[in-house]
Motif scaffolding. Structure first.
Motif, PDB file in Angstrom:
ATOM      1  N   VAL A 290      -8.782 -30.706 -40.730  1.00  0.00           N
ATOM      2  CA  VAL A 290      -8.171 -30.942 -39.423  1.00  0.00           C
ATOM      3  C   VAL A 290      -8.969 -30.241 -38.330  1.00  0.00           C
ATOM      4  N   SER A 291      -9.376 -29.019 -38.585  1.00  0.00           N
ATOM      5  CA  SER A 291     -10.129 -28.248 -37.600  1.00  0.00           C
ATOM      6  C   SER A 291     -11.457 -28.938 -37.253  1.00  0.00           C
ATOM      7  N   VAL A 292     -12.163 -29.395 -38.275  1.00  0.00           N
ATOM      8  CA  VAL A 292     -13.449 -30.073 -38.055  1.00  0.00           C
ATOM      9  C   VAL A 292     -13.249 -31.368 -37.271  1.00  0.00           C
ATOM     10  N   CYS A 293     -12.272 -32.164 -37.690  1.00  0.00           N
ATOM     11  CA  CYS A 293     -12.047 -33.460 -37.038  1.00  0.00           C
ATOM     12  C   CYS A 293     -11.561 -33.288 -35.608  1.00  0.00           C
TER      13      CYS A 293
ATOM     14  N   VAL B 119      -3.913 -34.395 -46.367  1.00  0.00           N
ATOM     15  CA  VAL B 119      -4.807 -34.422 -45.210  1.00  0.00           C
ATOM     16  C   VAL B 119      -4.289 -35.402 -44.163  1.00  0.00           C
ATOM     17  N   ARG B 120      -3.829 -36.577 -44.617  1.00  0.00           N
ATOM     18  CA  ARG B 120      -3.313 -37.574 -43.671  1.00  0.00           C
ATOM     19  C   ARG B 120      -2.149 -37.020 -42.868  1.00  0.00           C
ATOM     20  N   CYS B 121      -1.200 -36.393 -43.553  1.00  0.00           N
ATOM     21  CA  CYS B 121      -0.030 -35.842 -42.859  1.00  0.00           C
ATOM     22  C   CYS B 121      -0.434 -34.809 -41.820  1.00  0.00           C
ATOM     23  N   MET B 122      -1.373 -33.944 -42.186  1.00  0.00           N
ATOM     24  CA  MET B 122      -1.775 -32.877 -41.265  1.00  0.00           C
ATOM     25  C   MET B 122      -2.613 -33.421 -40.114  1.00  0.00           C
ATOM     26  N   LEU B 123      -3.415 -34.465 -40.376  1.00  0.00           N
ATOM     27  CA  LEU B 123      -4.183 -35.085 -39.299  1.00  0.00           C
ATOM     28  C   LEU B 123      -3.254 -35.786 -38.306  1.00  0.00           C
ATOM     29  N   GLU B 124      -2.248 -36.466 -38.824  1.00  0.00           N
ATOM     30  CA  GLU B 124      -1.285 -37.143 -37.949  1.00  0.00           C
ATOM     31  C   GLU B 124      -0.518 -36.123 -37.129  1.00  0.00           C
ATOM     32  N   ALA B 125      -0.147 -35.021 -37.767  1.00  0.00           N
ATOM     33  CA  ALA B 125       0.571 -33.966 -37.053  1.00  0.00           C
ATOM     34  C   ALA B 125      -0.300 -33.350 -35.962  1.00  0.00           C
TER      35      ALA B 125
ATOM     36  N   ALA C 282     -20.105 -33.271 -42.612  1.00  0.00           N
ATOM     37  CA  ALA C 282     -19.375 -32.050 -42.933  1.00  0.00           C
ATOM     38  C   ALA C 282     -18.634 -32.241 -44.250  1.00  0.00           C
ATOM     39  N   TRP C 283     -18.207 -31.123 -44.830  1.00  0.00           N
ATOM     40  CA  TRP C 283     -17.421 -31.177 -46.062  1.00  0.00           C
ATOM     41  C   TRP C 283     -16.323 -30.125 -46.000  1.00  0.00           C
ATOM     42  N   SER C 284     -15.280 -30.339 -46.778  1.00  0.00           N
ATOM     43  CA  SER C 284     -14.153 -29.416 -46.772  1.00  0.00           C
ATOM     44  C   SER C 284     -13.418 -29.486 -48.101  1.00  0.00           C
ATOM     45  N   VAL C 285     -12.815 -28.393 -48.481  1.00  0.00           N
ATOM     46  CA  VAL C 285     -12.027 -28.372 -49.719  1.00  0.00           C
ATOM     47  C   VAL C 285     -10.555 -28.115 -49.438  1.00  0.00           C
ATOM     48  N   ASN C 286     -10.151 -28.061 -48.156  1.00  0.00           N
ATOM     49  CA  ASN C 286      -8.722 -27.927 -47.875  1.00  0.00           C
ATOM     50  C   ASN C 286      -8.370 -28.661 -46.586  1.00  0.00           C
TER      51      ASN C 286
END
Length: 212
Positions: A202-205, A108-114, A193-197
């Motif tokens: 990333v979409s929510v944030c 999640v961190r990598c994808m959020l940073e990206a 919110a909650w997420s399992v992937n």
């Protein structure tokens, strides 16, 4: 005019050799738009997320996509004029107290940073008071809580309670994620919110960041 479609598709296909070849090609072009190149990579990550959701890709593929995006970003960074990595603002992320798992959090961190967030990763087994302090000090308005163990749900609930006690709950958007998380647990924890992937997280944030 540079076309970035091949870069997007190469990253979506997790073709490291093709990604690096495309980056070599576009960074050698005097008309390079680094922002557009980063956007193409982000679109490639969206493809990865969709393929993960459909079952075509697996956890290992998500981890690899994050590493590949980090390498691509490092190659493009010298050509960037602004702070693309933090353009969506700051976000605090951690695995909650009494849980030591971090694979999902790291993806999640990598994808959020990206995606454009500046992520303050507090690590694993993080106490509620540490999270509160980090939010206050950083000024971040989004909090991501991760946990794999069922007992992590209680730690998430206590963290949200700590935000209330500190008087900052109304200022912070909270998303929880991990294997045991459900809509029912989200309500129990008091999260937004909650997420399992990772792709959904990333979409929510990103949606929150555009509103804050």
């Amino acid at each position: 005019m540079i076309h970035y479609e091949n870069l997007k598709l190469a990253l979506g296909d997790l073709d490291e050799e093709a990604v690096m070849a495309e980056l070599d090609r576009i960074t050698a072009d005097p008309e390079l738009d680094a922002q557009a190149a980063v956007a193409a990579c982000q679109e490639g990550l969206t493809i990865v997320g969709e393929r993960f959701e459909s079952g075509e890709y697996f956890v290992g593929d998500l981890i690899f996509s994050g590493d590949l995006m980090s390498d691509a970003f490092a190659k493009l960074k010298p050509f960037m004029s602004g702070d693309v990595g933090g353009r969506l603002g700051k976000l605090v992320l951690c695995t909650v107290k009494d849980d030591l798992h971090d694979i999902g959090k790291n993806i999640v961190r990598c994808m959020l940073e990206a995606a454009g967030f500046e992520v303050l990763d507090l690590g694993i087994d993080v106490a509620p008071e540490t999270i509160v302090d980090a939010l206050k000090e950083s000024g971040a308005k989004i909090l991501g809580l991760s946990g794999v163990l069922t007992l992590a749900i209680e730690s998430m609930r206590k963290t949200v309670e700590a935000l209330k006690a500190a008087g900052i709950r109304d200022e912070i958007k909270v998303i929880i994620g991990g294997a045991p998380v459900t809509a029912e647990y989200c309500a129990l924890v008091g999260a937004d919110a909650w997420s399992v992937n990772a792709a959904e997280t990333v979409s929510v944030c990103r949606g929150w960041a555009e509103q804050l």
